[in-house]
Design a protein around this motif. Structure first.
Motif, mmCIF file in Angstrom:
data_model
loop_
_atom_site.group_PDB
_atom_site.id
_atom_site.type_symbol
_atom_site.label_atom_id
_atom_site.label_comp_id
_atom_site.label_asym_id
_atom_site.label_seq_id
_atom_site.Cartn_x
_atom_site.Cartn_y
_atom_site.Cartn_z
ATOM 1 N N LYS A 58 -6.251 1.198 -2.505
ATOM 2 C CA LYS A 58 -6.600 1.753 -1.194
ATOM 3 C C LYS A 58 -6.778 0.641 -0.171
ATOM 4 C CE LYS A 58 -8.870 5.922 -2.879
ATOM 5 N NZ LYS A 58 -10.143 6.629 -3.015
ATOM 6 N N HIS A 61 -3.453 -0.617 0.818
ATOM 7 C CA HIS A 61 -2.799 0.326 1.734
ATOM 8 C C HIS A 61 -3.323 0.148 3.153
ATOM 9 C CE1 HIS A 61 -0.854 3.945 3.150
ATOM 10 N NE2 HIS A 61 -2.023 4.387 3.593
ATOM 11 N N PHE A 62 -4.654 0.008 3.306
ATOM 12 C CA PHE A 62 -5.230 -0.195 4.639
ATOM 13 C C PHE A 62 -4.786 -1.528 5.238
ATOM 14 C CE2 PHE A 62 -8.717 2.813 3.238
ATOM 15 C CZ PHE A 62 -8.234 3.858 4.001
ATOM 16 N N ASP A 64 -1.950 -3.126 4.542
ATOM 17 C CA ASP A 64 -0.547 -2.964 4.924
ATOM 18 C C ASP A 64 -0.416 -2.198 6.227
ATOM 19 O OD1 ASP A 64 0.547 -4.378 2.878
ATOM 20 O OD2 ASP A 64 0.967 -2.631 1.612
ATOM 21 N N THR A 65 -1.186 -1.126 6.370
ATOM 22 C CA THR A 65 -1.152 -0.344 7.607
ATOM 23 C C THR A 65 -1.604 -1.199 8.788
ATOM 24 O OG1 THR A 65 -1.627 1.655 6.337
ATOM 25 C CG2 THR A 65 -1.965 1.763 8.706
ATOM 26 N N GLY A 66 -2.679 -1.962 8.605
ATOM 27 C CA GLY A 66 -3.156 -2.839 9.675
ATOM 28 C C GLY A 66 -2.133 -3.886 10.065
ATOM 29 N N ASN A 68 1.122 -3.640 9.654
ATOM 30 C CA ASN A 68 2.226 -2.962 10.339
ATOM 31 C C ASN A 68 1.873 -2.682 11.788
ATOM 32 O OD1 ASN A 68 3.899 -2.965 8.123
ATOM 33 N ND2 ASN A 68 3.268 -0.943 7.424
ATOM 34 N N ILE A 69 0.637 -2.277 12.045
ATOM 35 C CA ILE A 69 0.206 -2.016 13.420
ATOM 36 C C ILE A 69 0.227 -3.309 14.231
ATOM 37 C CG2 ILE A 69 -1.794 -1.362 14.824
ATOM 38 C CD1 ILE A 69 -2.418 0.753 12.681
#
Length: 114
Positions: A58, A61-62, A64-66, A68-69
């Motif tokens: 998890k 995932h956070f 990676d999302t950060g 990407n943003i």
């Protein structure tokens, strides 16, 4: 630590069986029961590790999302800077072209309103 303890339990069970001179079925059953308990503890430890890894997944995932943003924001910023440079270059070019045209040409006079 559990593996080391299981090796010690197995060795003591073998020594007890050899010292008693018989097959030592009772001591070997007790040793096997201890081994089953140790295997269960090892399995529980693995399951606990899997739960930790699920939490790590998890977090990954956070992250990676950060990232990407952040990448998207960086890309948008670069595009906006490029558009600003393009518009400023266009404005400078039009101003220079207008000034050059006015050196050789003159604007017509405005009509008089009576």
């Amino acid at each position: 630590a559990i593996s080391l303890f299981s090796m010690v339990v197995t060795a003591t069970a073998k020594q007890d069986a050899a010292a008693s001179g018989k097959h030592g079925s009772a001591s070997s059953n007790a040793a096997m029961n201890k081994m089953k308990v140790l295997r269960t503890l090892r399995l529980l430890r693995l399951l606990r590790l899997f739960r930790v890894f699920k939490g790590i997944e998890k977090v990954n995932h956070f992250v990676d999302t950060g990232l990407n943003i952040v990448g998207i924001i960086f890309l948008v910023l670069i595009i906006m800077i490029a558009i600003a440079f393009f518009l400023s270059t266009l404005a400078i070019a039009l101003t220079a072209a207008g000034g050059g045209w006015l050196r050789t040409h003159s604007l017509p006079d405005l009509p008089q309103i009576e």
